[in-house]
Design an enzyme around this catalytic site. Structure first.
Site, PDB file in Angstrom:
ATOM      1  N   LYS A  53      -2.114  -9.140   9.656  1.00 32.16           N
ATOM      2  CA  LYS A  53      -3.362  -8.361   9.667  1.00 32.16           C
ATOM      3  C   LYS A  53      -4.293  -8.850   8.556  1.00 32.16           C
ATOM      4  O   LYS A  53      -5.498  -9.033   8.760  1.00 32.16           O
ATOM      5  CB  LYS A  53      -3.055  -6.867   9.505  1.00 32.16           C
ATOM      6  CG  LYS A  53      -2.433  -6.261  10.759  1.00 32.16           C
ATOM      7  CD  LYS A  53      -1.821  -4.877  10.541  1.00 32.16           C
ATOM      8  CE  LYS A  53      -1.117  -4.427  11.824  1.00 32.16           C
ATOM      9  NZ  LYS A  53      -0.325  -3.203  11.672  1.00 32.16           N
ATOM     10  N   GLN A  97       0.657   1.331   7.566  1.00 28.29           N
ATOM     11  CA  GLN A  97       1.663   0.720   8.436  1.00 28.29           C
ATOM     12  C   GLN A  97       2.807   1.700   8.694  1.00 28.29           C
ATOM     13  O   GLN A  97       3.348   2.294   7.758  1.00 28.29           O
ATOM     14  CB  GLN A  97       2.170  -0.576   7.776  1.00 28.29           C
ATOM     15  CG  GLN A  97       3.132  -1.373   8.630  1.00 28.29           C
ATOM     16  CD  GLN A  97       2.500  -1.985   9.874  1.00 28.29           C
ATOM     17  OE1 GLN A  97       1.296  -2.234   9.919  1.00 28.29           O
ATOM     18  NE2 GLN A  97       3.297  -2.206  10.893  1.00 28.29           N
ATOM     19  N   ASP A 120      -6.700   2.572  13.647  1.00 27.08           N
ATOM     20  CA  ASP A 120      -5.523   2.656  14.525  1.00 27.08           C
ATOM     21  C   ASP A 120      -5.775   3.597  15.711  1.00 27.08           C
ATOM     22  O   ASP A 120      -5.045   3.550  16.698  1.00 27.08           O
ATOM     23  CB  ASP A 120      -4.331   3.244  13.737  1.00 27.08           C
ATOM     24  CG  ASP A 120      -3.314   2.204  13.306  1.00 27.08           C
ATOM     25  OD1 ASP A 120      -3.182   1.173  13.989  1.00 27.08           O
ATOM     26  OD2 ASP A 120      -2.641   2.444  12.279  1.00 27.08           O
TER      27      ASP A 120
HETATM   28  N1  GUN Z   1       3.670  -0.257  13.249  1.00 27.12           N
HETATM   29  C1  GUN Z   1       3.879  -0.926  14.414  1.00 27.12           C
HETATM   30  N2  GUN Z   1       2.741  -0.961  15.139  1.00 27.12           N
HETATM   31  C2  GUN Z   1       1.797  -0.321  14.412  1.00 27.12           C
HETATM   32  C3  GUN Z   1       0.420  -0.048  14.629  1.00 27.12           C
HETATM   33  O1  GUN Z   1      -0.187  -0.387  15.645  1.00 27.12           O
HETATM   34  N3  GUN Z   1      -0.209   0.634  13.624  1.00 27.12           N
HETATM   35  C4  GUN Z   1       0.429   1.039  12.509  1.00 27.12           C
HETATM   36  N4  GUN Z   1      -0.267   1.695  11.607  1.00 27.12           N
HETATM   37  N5  GUN Z   1       1.705   0.798  12.292  1.00 27.12           N
HETATM   38  C5  GUN Z   1       2.383   0.132  13.239  1.00 27.12           C
END
Ligand code: GUN
Length: 302
Positions: A53, A97, A120
């Site tokens: 990311k 996350q 998100d």
């Molecule tokens: N952990 C696995 N996929 C995601 C996601 O799309 N967003 C977040 N915040 N954590 C994750």
């Protein structure tokens, strides 16, 4: 054999659109989109996702911030970090996350993120905006948003007359996916572990979205000839044929047999996965445009 919906190609197409609109925003308003990612603890898979990311955010020309907190940090410390980012005008998108350590209440943390920085799309306000069709204000969860672009590539934007079966009812994928498909005029069925005769139901689908987290659960003979198959699953399974202790990634769909029947299908890896990260970047630049009082850019698969 169905057409392969290559998520890596579409990802780079979306990312180049993100870079272009990021440059435009810098030129017209002097604003750089800011994305803050918070990771708590040392989970190796999460570390990989967060690094990716960060790397993509930098490549898009964003202001990229990463906050690492120890696994034994308190929930109050995490909430204070989120609040500080809510109040930071250089930050347009905040992502915590998941999963979080067991002693933290994930829902409480997510609801603390400002809805207008919730890239998100997990905040209840964004869930409400999406389910009521207020897409001009919503942040749409990245995996379903990316899946929709792949469906658009196969079938176009208007899914009138199509029957979509979403297998899985999670808040992160299944439910928002169903909302997006409805918005695109599909007739939508959400199936799950208690659904009766899933094979027969899937056989009626023009679109199958598999998001259950069970390796190769959806079989090729469940797929109607010409259907579009979107595989959201990423499962690591043992692969003794590759040598002792080796593993490989498979989706929730049995790929080879499904590809025989499908009109279009996403591979794993290289299908939905790359789209998720692209849509996070898209959501972040959308947040920066909205904050600047500008109409947000629209991203297209072709
Ligand atoms: N952990 C696995 N996929 C995601 C996601 O799309 N967003 C977040 N915040 N954590 C994750």
């Amino acid at each position: 054999m169905g057409k392969i919906l290559d998520g890596k190609v579409t990802q780079s197409h979306i990312l180049s659109q993100v870079k272009e609109v990021t440059q435009k925003l810098a030129d017209s308003k002097g604003v750089k989109p800011g994305l803050a990612v918070i990771i708590v603890g040392e989970d190796p898979a999460s570390q990989v996702y967060v690094s990716s990311k960060e790397k993509n955010a930098k490549e898009c020309g964003f202001h990229s911030l990463k906050f690492t907190m120890p696994a034994d940090a308190s929930e109050a410390e995490l909430l204070a970090q989120v609040e500080a980012l809510n109040n930071d005008p250089a930050v347009h998108g905040i992502l915590v996350q998941l999963p979080l350590p067991k002693h933290m209440d994930e829902n409480k943390v997510i609801q603390t993120i400002s809805a207008d920085k919730d890239v998100d799309g997990f905040h209840l306000v964004n869930v409400g905006r999406l389910s009521t069709g207020d897409l001009d204000a919503a942040y749409v969860p990245c995996t379903p948003a990316g899946s929709m672009l792949l469906i658009e590539q196969a079938l176009g934007k208007d899914l009138s007359g199509k029957h979509a079966v979403v297998v899985g009812r999670s808040n992160i994928v299944g439910k928002p996916m169903a909302s997006l498909l409805l918005h695109a005029n599909a007739t939508v069925t959400v199936a799950h572990s208690r659904t009766k005769d899933l094979p027969a139901l899937c056989a009626t689908a023009d679109i199958v979205v598999a998001a259950v987290g069970r390796p190769e659960m959806v079989k090729g003979d469940w797929i109607k000839k010409g259907a579009t198959v979107i595989d959201v699953g990423i499962n690591r399974i043992d692969a003794p044929e590759r040598g002792e202790g080796k593993t490989r990634l498979v989706g929730d769909v049995e790929y080879a047999t499904s590809a025989e029947n499908a009109g279009a299908i996403t591979p794993v890896p290289g299908g939905v996965g790359p789209m998720t990260i692209a849509m996070l970047m898209a959501n972040t630049v959308i947040a920066a445009y909205r904050t600047a009082g500008l109409e947000a850019p629209i991203f297209t698969a072709e």
